[in-house]
Design a protein around this motif. Structure first.
Motif, PDB file in Angstrom:
ATOM      1  N   TYR A  32       0.852  -1.183   0.000  1.00 13.96           N
ATOM      2  CA  TYR A  32       0.000   0.000   0.000  1.00 13.96           C
ATOM      3  C   TYR A  32       0.889   1.234   0.000  1.00 13.96           C
ATOM      4  CZ  TYR A  32      -2.868   3.734   2.016  1.00 13.96           C
ATOM      5  OH  TYR A  32      -3.502   4.923   2.241  1.00 13.96           O
ATOM      6  N   GLU A  34       0.689   5.861  -0.698  1.00 10.89           N
ATOM      7  CA  GLU A  34      -0.122   7.040  -0.978  1.00 10.89           C
ATOM      8  C   GLU A  34       0.759   8.235  -1.258  1.00 10.89           C
ATOM      9  OE1 GLU A  34      -1.539   8.925   3.062  1.00 10.89           O
ATOM     10  OE2 GLU A  34      -1.887   6.762   3.082  1.00 10.89           O
ATOM     11  N   THR A  42      -3.899   7.067  -3.788  1.00 11.32           N
ATOM     12  CA  THR A  42      -3.582   5.899  -2.980  1.00 11.32           C
ATOM     13  C   THR A  42      -3.594   4.692  -3.896  1.00 11.32           C
ATOM     14  OG1 THR A  42      -5.889   5.549  -2.358  1.00 11.32           O
ATOM     15  CG2 THR A  42      -4.544   6.811  -0.824  1.00 11.32           C
ATOM     16  N   THR A  56      -8.035  11.745  -4.085  1.00  9.49           N
ATOM     17  CA  THR A  56      -8.474  11.400  -2.736  1.00  9.49           C
ATOM     18  C   THR A  56      -8.680  12.639  -1.885  1.00  9.49           C
ATOM     19  OG1 THR A  56      -6.182  11.101  -2.016  1.00  9.49           O
ATOM     20  CG2 THR A  56      -7.376   9.138  -2.779  1.00  9.49           C
ATOM     21  N   MET A 103      -6.776  -1.249   1.463  1.00  4.22           N
ATOM     22  CA  MET A 103      -6.414   0.174   1.571  1.00  4.22           C
ATOM     23  C   MET A 103      -6.822   0.721   2.933  1.00  4.22           C
ATOM     24  SD  MET A 103      -7.386   2.185  -1.904  1.00  4.22           S
ATOM     25  CE  MET A 103      -6.313   2.189  -3.319  1.00  4.22           C
ATOM     26  N   LYS A 104      -8.063   0.444   3.304  1.00  4.16           N
ATOM     27  CA  LYS A 104      -8.581   0.950   4.577  1.00  4.16           C
ATOM     28  C   LYS A 104      -7.790   0.373   5.750  1.00  4.16           C
ATOM     29  CE  LYS A 104     -12.786   1.334   7.278  1.00  4.16           C
ATOM     30  NZ  LYS A 104     -14.176   0.977   7.435  1.00  4.16           N
ATOM     31  N   TYR A 107      -4.139   2.012   5.886  1.00  3.92           N
ATOM     32  CA  TYR A 107      -3.997   3.458   6.089  1.00  3.92           C
ATOM     33  C   TYR A 107      -3.677   3.790   7.551  1.00  3.92           C
ATOM     34  CZ  TYR A 107      -4.944   8.389   6.544  1.00  3.92           C
ATOM     35  OH  TYR A 107      -4.820   9.723   6.835  1.00  3.92           O
ATOM     36  N   ARG A 108      -2.718   4.672   7.736  1.00  5.04           N
ATOM     37  CA  ARG A 108      -2.391   5.220   9.044  1.00  5.04           C
ATOM     38  C   ARG A 108      -2.357   6.724   8.910  1.00  5.04           C
ATOM     39  NH1 ARG A 108      -3.364   0.788   9.575  1.00  5.04           N
ATOM     40  NH2 ARG A 108      -2.321  -0.861  10.713  1.00  5.04           N
ATOM     41  N   SER A 109      -3.053   7.414   9.810  1.00  2.42           N
ATOM     42  CA  SER A 109      -3.057   8.866   9.804  1.00  2.42           C
ATOM     43  C   SER A 109      -1.650   9.364  10.080  1.00  2.42           C
ATOM     44  CB  SER A 109      -4.019   9.379  10.870  1.00  2.42           C
ATOM     45  OG  SER A 109      -4.050  10.776  10.859  1.00  2.42           O
TER      46      SER A 109
END
Length: 113
Positions: A32, A34, A42, A56, A103-104, A107-109
């Motif tokens: 993954y 982005e 992404t 996005t 993807m979800k 994902y890391r903020s």
């Protein structure tokens, strides 16, 4: 500035088996990544499938809010289409759903200090 490296998640894999020529090298089930540029992008790769989300709307490279555009979803079979010329997302909605879940999950903020 204090580093959070030791307290952060690590998604890396040891390459020691490859370097030593011993045992089987563990592989990630998918990759993954982005990018914030050009409205945000992404992607997830689970061979041979590559799913890309364009627009996005995360933020522009300079930190400004991206101008909203419609999300574009693109799916490519890299074995048959290495140049990513033919978007097959409409023909494989089940793969789009599976790869969007990856993807979800991945994902890391971004950490802000």
């Amino acid at each position: 500035m204090k580093s959070n490296f030791l307290n952060s998640e690590c998604d890396g894999l040891s390459v020691l088996p490859t370097l030593l020529g011993r045992g089987k090298q563990e592989q990630h089930p998918y990759l993954y990544w982005e990018f914030d540029e050009q409205g945000g992008k992404t992607a997830v790769l689970k061979w041979p499938w590559k799913l890309i989300h364009l627009n996005t709307g995360v933020r522009e490279a300079k930190g400004e809010a991206a101008k909203p555009k419609a999300l574009e979803v693109k799916l490519f079979n890299l074995t048959e289409d290495a140049g990513e010329a033919s978007n097959v997302a409409a023909a494989h909605p089940e793969l789009v759903v599976e790869l969007e879940k990856h993807m979800k999950d991945a994902y890391r903020s971004p950490a802000r200090e």
